[in-house]
Motif scaffolding. Sequence first.
Motif, PDB file in Angstrom:
ATOM      1  N   ARG A 329      -7.894   4.351   2.879  1.00 47.58           N
ATOM      2  CA  ARG A 329      -8.584   3.067   2.722  1.00 47.58           C
ATOM      3  C   ARG A 329      -7.598   1.904   2.709  1.00 47.58           C
ATOM      4  NH1 ARG A 329     -11.439   7.018   0.236  1.00 47.58           N
ATOM      5  NH2 ARG A 329     -13.722   6.868   0.247  1.00 47.58           N
ATOM      6  N   ALA A 330      -8.041   0.757   3.214  1.00 52.13           N
ATOM      7  CA  ALA A 330      -7.241  -0.473   3.149  1.00 52.13           C
ATOM      8  C   ALA A 330      -7.187  -0.939   1.698  1.00 52.13           C
ATOM      9  CB  ALA A 330      -7.853  -1.547   4.038  1.00 52.13           C
ATOM     10  N   PRO A 331      -6.040  -1.447   1.237  1.00 53.26           N
ATOM     11  CA  PRO A 331      -5.864  -1.767  -0.184  1.00 53.26           C
ATOM     12  C   PRO A 331      -6.914  -2.720  -0.754  1.00 53.26           C
ATOM     13  CG  PRO A 331      -3.740  -1.747   0.905  1.00 53.26           C
ATOM     14  CD  PRO A 331      -4.770  -1.593   1.980  1.00 53.26           C
ATOM     15  N   ALA A 333      -9.922  -3.584   0.394  1.00 50.49           N
ATOM     16  CA  ALA A 333     -11.265  -2.986   0.440  1.00 50.49           C
ATOM     17  C   ALA A 333     -11.411  -1.910  -0.632  1.00 50.49           C
ATOM     18  CB  ALA A 333     -11.528  -2.404   1.824  1.00 50.49           C
ATOM     19  N   GLU A 366      -0.974  -5.375  -3.286  1.00 48.34           N
ATOM     20  CA  GLU A 366      -1.901  -5.748  -2.205  1.00 48.34           C
ATOM     21  C   GLU A 366      -3.321  -5.937  -2.726  1.00 48.34           C
ATOM     22  OE1 GLU A 366      -0.003  -3.102  -2.257  1.00 48.34           O
ATOM     23  OE2 GLU A 366       1.267  -2.992  -0.459  1.00 48.34           O
TER      24      GLU A 366
END
Length: 489
Positions: A329-331, A333, A366
Amino acid sequence: MAADHPTLPPVRLPSDAELARDALAAPLLAHAVRLARWAGPATRVGAGGELADEQLPEAVEVLGIADEEDAELLAGDAWRLAVDTGLVDIEEDGDAEDTDTPGRAAPGENLAVVTGGSPQDVLALWLDGFDAVFSDAVVPVVDDLEEMLGEDGAVDFASLDWDPDAETEFLEGVLGNLYLLTVSEGGPGEGPVPLPALAASMVVPDDMGEPTDDVLERVSDAMMRLDEQFRLLEPIGLVDYRPVDEALMAEEGEEPAPPVDEEDVTRYGMVRLTPLGLYGVRARMLEAGVDAPAVGDLAGKGADVLLDGITGYPEAAARAETTAWLAGRAPVAAARELLAAARGTDPASPLRRLHCQQALALVGPEAEPAVREVLDDAQLGGLARVWLAERGAGDVPAPPESMIFWLAIDTIAAQLDADGDLAEVQELVEGLTGRHSGFFEAAWRVEHPATAEVLEAMGRLHRDKGAAKEARKAAFKARSRTGGQSAGA
């Protein structure tokens, strides 16, 4: 207040590809594969699919085990596994004149799995092999089979005093205990377990102090039976086993030789589950309906499932599970999803927020944009400020007093639900009351579903009698304010 914990701690397993390589390297399965490739039209078998006696020397030569003790027996075991797992097919030979060898063998369909199957296919093949060896292990050892034959030629199992269901249950229980010892925090981990301790775990009642002579004799009998069983289970790759020193075994009526070193428990047998063994025992438990989680199970689930699911996990396993969840997963999100899942006023919500805070620590800086978005949230604003302060972030607004006390109640509620170190919770309680004068006068007014329960707990934990009394009074006021309802109401 907390959600139900998993039945067992989560196990950390290698990848399926690594496990499949271990499976194919297990000596018994490797030998079975080699014999399956050797099998052909000239390979004669008996009525039960066993290799004909005249074929055994050639099978031993194929396996390269001519110098090993009981080489023909080992070859016969490998052949039987090949038949049981579909690596070899048995065909009846209707034209055979020799009734002792009424069939022929040929490579089976499952032989293709060895070279062309997926890791999951290989593991399914290995599990079939494990099941076959397990079934052999619970059958009693018979020194003279002819004496056990009835008038009709069938084995008279009743004369063996053998209960197959009880034997199966016992060995499954032993493997379950060994699994639990391996995955539990504070257990031996990857280290071996003494065979006497494992036998005693199945025989000695939990509430027994000094074992009686009868119980000790039963432990000894269980050890000897387990020694035989682990010798059978080791070649399939399930366990690493150091057998009982034969010098300690005595024939009936003889005294066993005294151990060279009475403190050397390794001479009484040592066993550990291999990673492949952990996989195999877990597979059997899952099939039986036991909740036996593995690290990585939650990686594809939502944040709500993650935060609830790691309740009861040991710290290292919870961290590994969360790391696996974050990996895909993107940080920003991921942080937003975690924070959204942490909201709530249900009994499990304080622990979810604690897990959320721990997960955000793994996301790193992030996550800051997502964390700043909840600074004004009544439930998450305090958590967000703590996270930002720990990273030295600037421009963090001071929290209102109501948020400070709400976070204090929420934090203690989470720690109580986490079943952590009581001394640490005690220090937290005393630290909070020491930093905030008039803590209890403000705390009983906090609009948190666990306020009364937390204050009651503080009254039990606080070592200062005056503060403990204040906590109990505050708890009474909190219950009066809410009409006596608790967090679980």
